[in-house]
Scaffold this motif. Structure first.
Motif, PDB file in Angstrom:
ATOM      1  N   ARG A  71     -15.977   0.060  -4.920  1.00 56.99           N
ATOM      2  CA  ARG A  71     -16.175   1.500  -4.825  1.00 56.99           C
ATOM      3  C   ARG A  71     -15.962   1.975  -3.395  1.00 56.99           C
ATOM      4  NH1 ARG A  71     -20.347   4.988  -3.437  1.00 56.99           N
ATOM      5  NH2 ARG A  71     -20.364   6.984  -4.538  1.00 56.99           N
ATOM      6  N   SER A  72     -16.589   1.302  -2.424  1.00 59.98           N
ATOM      7  CA  SER A  72     -16.445   1.820  -1.061  1.00 59.98           C
ATOM      8  C   SER A  72     -15.027   1.601  -0.548  1.00 59.98           C
ATOM      9  CB  SER A  72     -17.482   1.215  -0.130  1.00 59.98           C
ATOM     10  OG  SER A  72     -17.330  -0.161  -0.066  1.00 59.98           O
ATOM     11  N   ALA A  73     -14.367   0.506  -0.982  1.00 57.34           N
ATOM     12  CA  ALA A  73     -12.973   0.309  -0.576  1.00 57.34           C
ATOM     13  C   ALA A  73     -12.090   1.422  -1.139  1.00 57.34           C
ATOM     14  CB  ALA A  73     -12.473  -1.046  -1.064  1.00 57.34           C
ATOM     15  N   MET A  74     -12.321   1.758  -2.422  1.00 52.71           N
ATOM     16  CA  MET A  74     -11.535   2.808  -3.059  1.00 52.71           C
ATOM     17  C   MET A  74     -11.778   4.157  -2.386  1.00 52.71           C
ATOM     18  SD  MET A  74      -9.381   2.395  -5.446  1.00 52.71           S
ATOM     19  CE  MET A  74      -9.243   3.696  -6.664  1.00 52.71           C
ATOM     20  N   LEU A  75     -13.052   4.446  -2.089  1.00 56.38           N
ATOM     21  CA  LEU A  75     -13.370   5.736  -1.466  1.00 56.38           C
ATOM     22  C   LEU A  75     -12.662   5.863  -0.133  1.00 56.38           C
ATOM     23  CD1 LEU A  75     -17.135   6.405  -2.197  1.00 56.38           C
ATOM     24  CD2 LEU A  75     -15.116   7.536  -3.114  1.00 56.38           C
ATOM     25  N   GLU A  76     -12.645   4.743   0.617  1.00 62.21           N
ATOM     26  CA  GLU A  76     -12.003   4.814   1.920  1.00 62.21           C
ATOM     27  C   GLU A  76     -10.509   5.089   1.764  1.00 62.21           C
ATOM     28  OE1 GLU A  76     -13.362   1.901   4.583  1.00 62.21           O
ATOM     29  OE2 GLU A  76     -11.690   2.217   5.964  1.00 62.21           O
ATOM     30  N   VAL A  77      -9.896   4.368   0.807  1.00 59.44           N
ATOM     31  CA  VAL A  77      -8.458   4.560   0.593  1.00 59.44           C
ATOM     32  C   VAL A  77      -8.162   5.984   0.117  1.00 59.44           C
ATOM     33  CG1 VAL A  77      -6.543   3.857  -0.869  1.00 59.44           C
ATOM     34  CG2 VAL A  77      -7.984   2.141   0.198  1.00 59.44           C
ATOM     35  N   LEU A  78      -9.009   6.477  -0.805  1.00 60.37           N
ATOM     36  CA  LEU A  78      -8.755   7.811  -1.349  1.00 60.37           C
ATOM     37  C   LEU A  78      -8.834   8.902  -0.285  1.00 60.37           C
ATOM     38  CD1 LEU A  78     -10.651   7.687  -4.762  1.00 60.37           C
ATOM     39  CD2 LEU A  78      -8.205   7.646  -4.362  1.00 60.37           C
ATOM     40  N   GLY A  79      -9.517   8.606   0.829  1.00 63.12           N
ATOM     41  CA  GLY A  79      -9.605   9.591   1.895  1.00 63.12           C
ATOM     42  C   GLY A  79      -8.429   9.544   2.859  1.00 63.12           C
ATOM     43  N   GLN A  80      -7.504   8.595   2.645  1.00 66.15           N
ATOM     44  CA  GLN A  80      -6.398   8.426   3.593  1.00 66.15           C
ATOM     45  C   GLN A  80      -5.335   9.513   3.413  1.00 66.15           C
ATOM     46  OE1 GLN A  80      -6.149   6.052   6.020  1.00 66.15           O
ATOM     47  NE2 GLN A  80      -8.242   5.487   5.463  1.00 66.15           N
ATOM     48  N   PRO A  81      -4.625   9.848   4.494  1.00 66.34           N
ATOM     49  CA  PRO A  81      -3.583  10.886   4.400  1.00 66.34           C
ATOM     50  C   PRO A  81      -2.481  10.547   3.396  1.00 66.34           C
ATOM     51  CG  PRO A  81      -4.033  10.329   6.685  1.00 66.34           C
ATOM     52  CD  PRO A  81      -4.824   9.382   5.859  1.00 66.34           C
ATOM     53  N   HIS A 107      -0.671   3.712  -5.278  1.00 61.20           N
ATOM     54  CA  HIS A 107      -1.031   3.834  -3.859  1.00 61.20           C
ATOM     55  C   HIS A 107      -2.461   3.407  -3.561  1.00 61.20           C
ATOM     56  CE1 HIS A 107       2.681   5.830  -2.612  1.00 61.20           C
ATOM     57  NE2 HIS A 107       2.668   6.359  -3.816  1.00 61.20           N
ATOM     58  N   ALA A 108      -3.401   3.839  -4.395  1.00 59.72           N
ATOM     59  CA  ALA A 108      -4.802   3.569  -4.066  1.00 59.72           C
ATOM     60  C   ALA A 108      -5.197   2.120  -4.380  1.00 59.72           C
ATOM     61  CB  ALA A 108      -5.703   4.549  -4.812  1.00 59.72           C
ATOM     62  N   LEU A 109      -4.898   1.677  -5.605  1.00 59.24           N
ATOM     63  CA  LEU A 109      -5.365   0.356  -6.010  1.00 59.24           C
ATOM     64  C   LEU A 109      -4.851  -0.783  -5.108  1.00 59.24           C
ATOM     65  CD1 LEU A 109      -5.438   0.494  -9.914  1.00 59.24           C
ATOM     66  CD2 LEU A 109      -7.343   0.555  -8.314  1.00 59.24           C
ATOM     67  N   PRO A 110      -3.550  -0.840  -4.813  1.00 59.77           N
ATOM     68  CA  PRO A 110      -3.091  -1.963  -3.973  1.00 59.77           C
ATOM     69  C   PRO A 110      -3.771  -1.986  -2.612  1.00 59.77           C
ATOM     70  CG  PRO A 110      -1.223  -0.811  -4.934  1.00 59.77           C
ATOM     71  CD  PRO A 110      -2.423   0.014  -5.221  1.00 59.77           C
ATOM     72  N   ASN A 111      -4.023  -0.819  -2.031  1.00 59.17           N
ATOM     73  CA  ASN A 111      -4.662  -0.787  -0.723  1.00 59.17           C
ATOM     74  C   ASN A 111      -6.140  -1.139  -0.793  1.00 59.17           C
ATOM     75  OD1 ASN A 111      -2.718   0.068   1.401  1.00 59.17           O
ATOM     76  ND2 ASN A 111      -2.304   1.611  -0.146  1.00 59.17           N
ATOM     77  N   ALA A 112      -6.772  -0.734  -1.889  1.00 63.37           N
ATOM     78  CA  ALA A 112      -8.191  -1.066  -2.037  1.00 63.37           C
ATOM     79  C   ALA A 112      -8.382  -2.535  -2.385  1.00 63.37           C
ATOM     80  CB  ALA A 112      -8.824  -0.183  -3.106  1.00 63.37           C
ATOM     81  N   ALA A 113      -7.291  -3.178  -2.831  1.00 67.75           N
ATOM     82  CA  ALA A 113      -7.408  -4.576  -3.260  1.00 67.75           C
ATOM     83  C   ALA A 113      -7.752  -5.489  -2.093  1.00 67.75           C
ATOM     84  CB  ALA A 113      -6.107  -5.028  -3.908  1.00 67.75           C
ATOM     85  N   ILE A 114      -7.379  -5.068  -0.868  1.00 68.10           N
ATOM     86  CA  ILE A 114      -7.514  -5.989   0.257  1.00 68.10           C
ATOM     87  C   ILE A 114      -8.971  -6.358   0.579  1.00 68.10           C
ATOM     88  CG2 ILE A 114      -7.074  -6.199   2.739  1.00 68.10           C
ATOM     89  CD1 ILE A 114      -4.413  -4.666   2.064  1.00 68.10           C
TER      90      ILE A 114
END
Lengths: 311, 306
Positions: free
Chosen positions: A192-202, A221-228
């Protein structure tokens, strides 16, 4: 990429030798093995013979090198309880532990990932709050309390499941469920917190602004970045497959590595403890290495950034 | 699919003074509960209760926690058919569970407090050393941090207990090694950022020693973040301690701790489940309260830690 991989592998080797060295230091700190094994009342000749037989009369650095040598030949001493090779004693318990930790890992990921993603996408709704409340409980309820409460409900009151032992697959249900629930809470929170951070990205805003359907924005866009960040925590869980069940195995009398470790510590069966310690160390290092290599593969930025940082 | 602005910058909501903006003026109670959510107030109440118990434990315990009364064995709690002589019932040796619970809370909280203090000191010192020296020293410290973070602490703790035996002092020091790496990582990052700020450069140019710069100037400036991360470490130490004590490898009898009580209570799960449930509830309530307050403090004082 090759340079990145080689650096990672070199680092893993350093960590392994660090773990072996720490094991050696702790082993020596624990007192004179001659006194521990022969007892303080043994005759002096016996001490001398023992020390000579085990190389304890040699300089410490010779002992240290010999220790390394012995470990890489798989010679890790015998269990003090039944005299069998410690490696063998631990080895026969590993499949039993994996039989509950691997299904539990699947349960954790299958519940935790979707719950975390869903909560992030529906931030501040009732369902998000519900998921997060459950997740906080997962963090703060100790596994032995959850295990005992589940045993009380499903074994004692309802009589549906056995409360301890390992005779049938039914015995595995409660341990798997206990570990799965707690792990799922951890993964859900991280995701959740990884996704929230990604969702706030430009770049998410850009993707929306260029007219992508929200579903595609999330998936592409969101899922692959939150996967890390999520990969890190799952990697840690994979690494602790062998030893992640110490408490739960004890609660349900499941005869795996964890329970062996607890009895070995209680009896001070040092050879067995040492094998488990080294084994866990190696699996953790291996899991970390795999996660690191996956990182480099998933996220090209990390390859260059980490090299520049020199870590 | 909207992205609310609070998502991008959590500070705007947290740091706004209570009462809301002038065109959506809220009732006084509503403003109060937005700053102090009810769940946080309840959690703070439980923490206050726990601190009270820790401070006054031997005075408020109705019985000696080791006193046995074999005629009064396994009496259920007062509300479940027992008597008010033993409000939470008795265990298999007729010892009063309320008294044992009070002493256990004290022991568990004291261990967690001292251990967190050790972890905090260790973490902040190493983090500052890494930030001050950089280079080799920093790499060495980062390597230690990685090594610690890559092993499940439970296994390390069990191995140390096996090799070195168990005593209360050793046990507290051992628990003190839990979580230092996270605090060190945060302390290092914040200290590096702080040294590049005006105030640190100014005092350095005025000729202050590194000890003075870090201790008197940087530490107070980053303290709130460090205190939050130590608060979040606290319940985890309680869980670890109670886990080890549950296994019979932590706090040793005749001393008692919450995990210890659960460990002994599990044998009576069928006939006298309250022996196990009472300390379990205490563990969950304490760790839950501290976590809730810790999370709330983090969101309020330091959104960067999220």
């Amino acid at each position: 990429m090759l340079r990145y991989a080689l650096l990672r592998i070199a680092r893993a080797l350093v960590t392994v030798s660090l773990i072996v060295s720490i094991a050696f230091v702790i082993l020596r700190l624990s007192g004179d093995p001659a006194i521990i094994i022969l007892g303080p009342e043994a005759p002096p000749e016996a001490f001398k013979a023992f020390r000579h037989a085990w190389g304890l009369d040699q300089p410490i650095w010779v002992q240290y090198l010999k220790y390394f040598n012995a470990i890489f030949h798989g010679d890790l001493g015998n269990s003090m309880r039944d005299g069998r090779s410690a490696l063998e004693v631990v080895g026969e318990r590993i499949p039993l532990t994996l039989a509950i930790t691997i299904p539990a890992l699947f349960l954790k990921v299958l519940i935790g990932l979707p719950a975390g993603v869903y909560a992030a996408l529906h931030r501040n709704t009732a369902i998000d709050r519900l998921i997060m409340t459950l997740s906080v409980f997962g963090f703060t309820v100790p596994s032995f309390v959850l295990g005992l409460v589940l045993a009380m409900i499903f074994a004692v009151k309802l009589g549906w499941l056995p409360s301890g032992g390992s005779d049938t697959w039914l015995h595995a249900v409660l341990p798997i469920f206990t570990m799965g629930m707690i792990g799922a809470a951890v993964i859900a929170r991280f995701t959740r917190s990884a996704m929230l951070e990604v969702l706030g990205q430009p770049y998410i805003r850009t993707a929306s602004a260029k007219g992508l359907v929200w579903r595609d924005v999330v998936v592409a866009h969101a899922l692959p970045n939150a996967a890390i960040p999520t990969l890190t925590i799952v990697g840690f869980m994979v690494g602790s497959l062998v030893a992640g069940a110490v408490v739960v195995e004890s609660v349900f009398s499941w005869p795996g590595v964890g329970r062996l470790l607890v009895t070995a510590v209680a009896n001070r069966d040092l050879a067995v403890v040492q094998v488990i310690l080294l084994f866990v160390g190696f699996t953790m290092v291996l899991a970390n290495l795999i996660v690191d290599l996956l990182y480099g593969w998933v996220d090209p930025r990390l390859r260059t950034k980490r090299l520049q940082a020199g870590t | 699919m909207t992205i609310d602005s609070g998502n991008l910058n959590p500070t705007t909501q947290a740091s706004r003074p209570s009462g809301g903006s002038f065109f959506t003026s809220k009732g006084r109670y509503r403003a109060f509960f937005e700053t102090w959510p009810p769940i946080v107030l309840i959690a703070l109440f439980f923490i206050g209760l726990a601190i009270f118990v820790v401070a006054t434990a031997p005075l408020i315990a109705p019985y000696d926690f080791m006193a046995m009364d074999l005629r009064d064995r396994l009496t259920p709690p007062a509300l479940f058919g027992g008597t008010w002589a033993h409000p939470l019932g008795t265990d298999e040796l007729g010892r009063d569970l309320l008294s044992r619970l009070i002493i256990s809370i004290r022991v568990s909280m004291m261990i967690a407090f001292l251990s967190t203090l050790i972890a905090g000191t260790l973490g902040i010192t190493l983090g500052f050393l890494a930030a001050y020296f950089r280079g080799r020293v920093e790499q060495l410290i980062m390597m230690l941090i990685d090594a610690q973070a890559s092993m499940p602490f439970m296994i390390i703790a069990l191995a140390v207990l096996a090799f070195l035996g168990n005593s209360l002092v050793l046990f507290i020091v051992l628990m003190g090694f839990y979580g230092w790496e996270r605090i060190a990582r945060i302390a290092r990052g914040l200290a590096i950022a702080a040294t590049e700020q005006g105030y640190a450069t100014s005092v350095r140019d005025l000729g202050a020693s590194p000890m003075r710069i870090y201790g008197r100037h940087i530490l107070p400036n980053i303290a709130s973040t460090l205190i939050v991360s130590m608060t979040l470490n606290f319940p985890e130490v309680i869980l670890l301690e109670s886990g080890l004590s549950f296994l019979g490898l932590g706090v040793q009898p005749p001393m008692t701790s919450l995990g210890n009580m659960v460990g002994y209570g599990r044998d009576y799960i069928q006939s006298a489940p309250w022996i196990m449930l009472v300390p379990s509830a205490a563990i969950v309530l304490t760790t839950l309260s501290i976590s809730i307050v810790g999370d709330w403090m983090r969101d309020r004082f330091d959104p960067t830690l999220r």
